[in-house]
Design an enzyme around this catalytic site. Sequence first.
Site, PDB file in Angstrom:
ATOM      1  N   GLU A 129      -6.017 -10.920  -0.410  1.00  0.00           N
ATOM      2  CA  GLU A 129      -6.746 -10.657   0.843  1.00  0.00           C
ATOM      3  C   GLU A 129      -8.265 -10.626   0.642  1.00  0.00           C
ATOM      4  O   GLU A 129      -8.974  -9.882   1.270  1.00  0.00           O
ATOM      5  CB  GLU A 129      -6.310  -9.315   1.449  1.00  0.00           C
ATOM      6  CG  GLU A 129      -4.823  -9.173   1.662  1.00  0.00           C
ATOM      7  CD  GLU A 129      -4.445  -7.866   2.297  1.00  0.00           C
ATOM      8  OE1 GLU A 129      -5.328  -7.181   2.845  1.00  0.00           O
ATOM      9  OE2 GLU A 129      -3.247  -7.506   2.286  1.00  0.00           O
ATOM     10  N   GLU A 158       0.801  -1.241   0.000  1.00  0.00           N
ATOM     11  CA  GLU A 158       0.000   0.000   0.000  1.00  0.00           C
ATOM     12  C   GLU A 158       0.831   1.286   0.000  1.00  0.00           C
ATOM     13  O   GLU A 158       0.602   2.200   0.788  1.00  0.00           O
ATOM     14  CB  GLU A 158      -0.955  -0.034   1.209  1.00  0.00           C
ATOM     15  CG  GLU A 158      -1.858  -1.258   1.198  1.00  0.00           C
ATOM     16  CD  GLU A 158      -2.735  -1.385   2.441  1.00  0.00           C
ATOM     17  OE1 GLU A 158      -2.863  -0.395   3.178  1.00  0.00           O
ATOM     18  OE2 GLU A 158      -3.280  -2.481   2.682  1.00  0.00           O
ATOM     19  N   ASP A 175     -12.058 -10.655   0.695  1.00  0.00           N
ATOM     20  CA  ASP A 175     -13.254 -10.880   1.496  1.00  0.00           C
ATOM     21  C   ASP A 175     -14.353 -10.007   0.879  1.00  0.00           C
ATOM     22  O   ASP A 175     -14.069  -9.011   0.215  1.00  0.00           O
ATOM     23  CB  ASP A 175     -13.060 -10.580   2.985  1.00  0.00           C
ATOM     24  CG  ASP A 175     -12.352  -9.262   3.288  1.00  0.00           C
ATOM     25  OD1 ASP A 175     -11.633  -9.198   4.303  1.00  0.00           O
ATOM     26  OD2 ASP A 175     -12.522  -8.296   2.508  1.00  0.00           O
TER      27      ASP A 175
END
Length: 340
Positions: free
Chosen positions: A246, A138, A248
Site C-alpha cells: 500500500e 492489521e 504512498d
Amino acid sequence: MIRNDGHDGAHLRDISRAAGIPIGCAVDVDVLRQSERYREVVRREFNMCVAENHFKAPWVWTGPETYDFSSTDYLADFAIKNDILLRGHALIWHSAIPSWLENGSFSKEEVRELLKRYIQALVGRYRGVVSTWDVVNEAIDDEGSCPWRDTFWLNTLGRGYIADAFRWAHEADPTAKLYYNDYEAEDLGPKSNSVYSLVRELLDDTVPIHGVGYQYHLIAGWRAGQHNRDCIQRIVDLGLEWQVTECDIRIQLEDADDVSEKRDAQAEGYWDVARLCRTLPRCEGLVMWGFTDAYSWIPGFRKGWGEALIFDEAYAPKPAYFALRSALCDHSVRSVAICI
Ligand code: G3I
C-alpha cells in the site's frame, strides 16, 4: 534531484515484468468504471492491482448469507482482460466489518460459521483469479505490546480466528497466496517483532500462510536502512515471501514553501522502496495505494498532507515516477533489456 531517468517510452509494467517484480496500484472501482483516462493509465503502467475498498466486507457482505459481487466481478474482469495480477484486500479487517454483523446479536458460533461461509464464497468465486489475498489485515496492536489488537474479531472469536481464516481461504482456493498485512511493521521494533511472532506461530501450527504484506505508508524524507532490510529478511528466512502492499509517501502541504524539494525527497523514498524490492529475495510485488493524487485517501484522513502518489492530479508523472522506474532497472546487472 531525480528527474526524467532516460527510460523514455518504457512504462512501469514493462520494466517490472523484465525485473520480475509485479508493480501495482490500488484502484477505486467506481472511478475505474467511469473514467477511460483512469483505466488507460492502469492498463499502461501496472501489472498488479487491488481494490482500494470494493473487496472489503462492507462492500461485498450485504447480509448473513447474501453477497454483492458486482464490483468485484468488474475488477476481476478488468484484470483478466488486461493481464493484470489481482490482489484481494482484505478478508478480515477490524475497520471493515458490515454494520449488520458488528451491531447484530449473533453468537460466537454463528459469527464463526457466517465468517467461514463468507470467506469461502468470496475466495471460491475468484479461485484462480485473485493471486494473493490479504487474509487478515492489521491484527497486531500498534505498540506490539498486547500484541493482539483489541477488535470485534478477537473479542468474538478468540485468537483462533486468524488461523481459521487462513485455513478457510486455503480450502476455497489452494492456488492463492495467503498473506498477513500490516502497517508500521516495516522496521525492526515491537510491532514488527509481534508480526514475526504471529507468522512464526502460524507456520508452527502448519497454517497455510505464504507471505507478509508491508503497507509502507510513508512521509517524504523517509529513507530505507539496514534495519528495514533486516526486518524483511527475517520473514524471508522463515520461508515466506513478501510484498509492498500500500505504498504512498505523503507530503506536508500546509507549509509547502517548496513542493518541488519535497517531491524530490518523496522520489528518493520511492527509489528506496523499489531498491528494497529489487535487492531483497522473495519480493512478489510493489503496490502503491493509488497512482494519482486526484484519488488518494491521504487528504481525507491525514489533514494537511497530500500529494503522496507518483502521478499528480492531472495524471502527469512526478519525480517519484521516474525514480521508481529507474530503481526497478538494476544497473548493476543489466538483466533488464529496456533499461539503458
Ligand atoms: O462510498 C461511500 C460514499 O457512498 C459515502 O457517501 C461516503 C461518506 O460516508 O463514504 C464512502 O465510503 C468511504 C470509502 O472510503 C470510499 O471513499 C468510506 O466512508 C471510508 O471509510 C473509506 O475509507 C477507506 C479506508 O481504507 C477504510 O475502508 C479508504 O478509501 C482506503 O484508502 C483505506 O485503505 C486502508 C486499507 O484498506 C488498509 N490499510 C490502511 C489504508 C488507509 O487507511
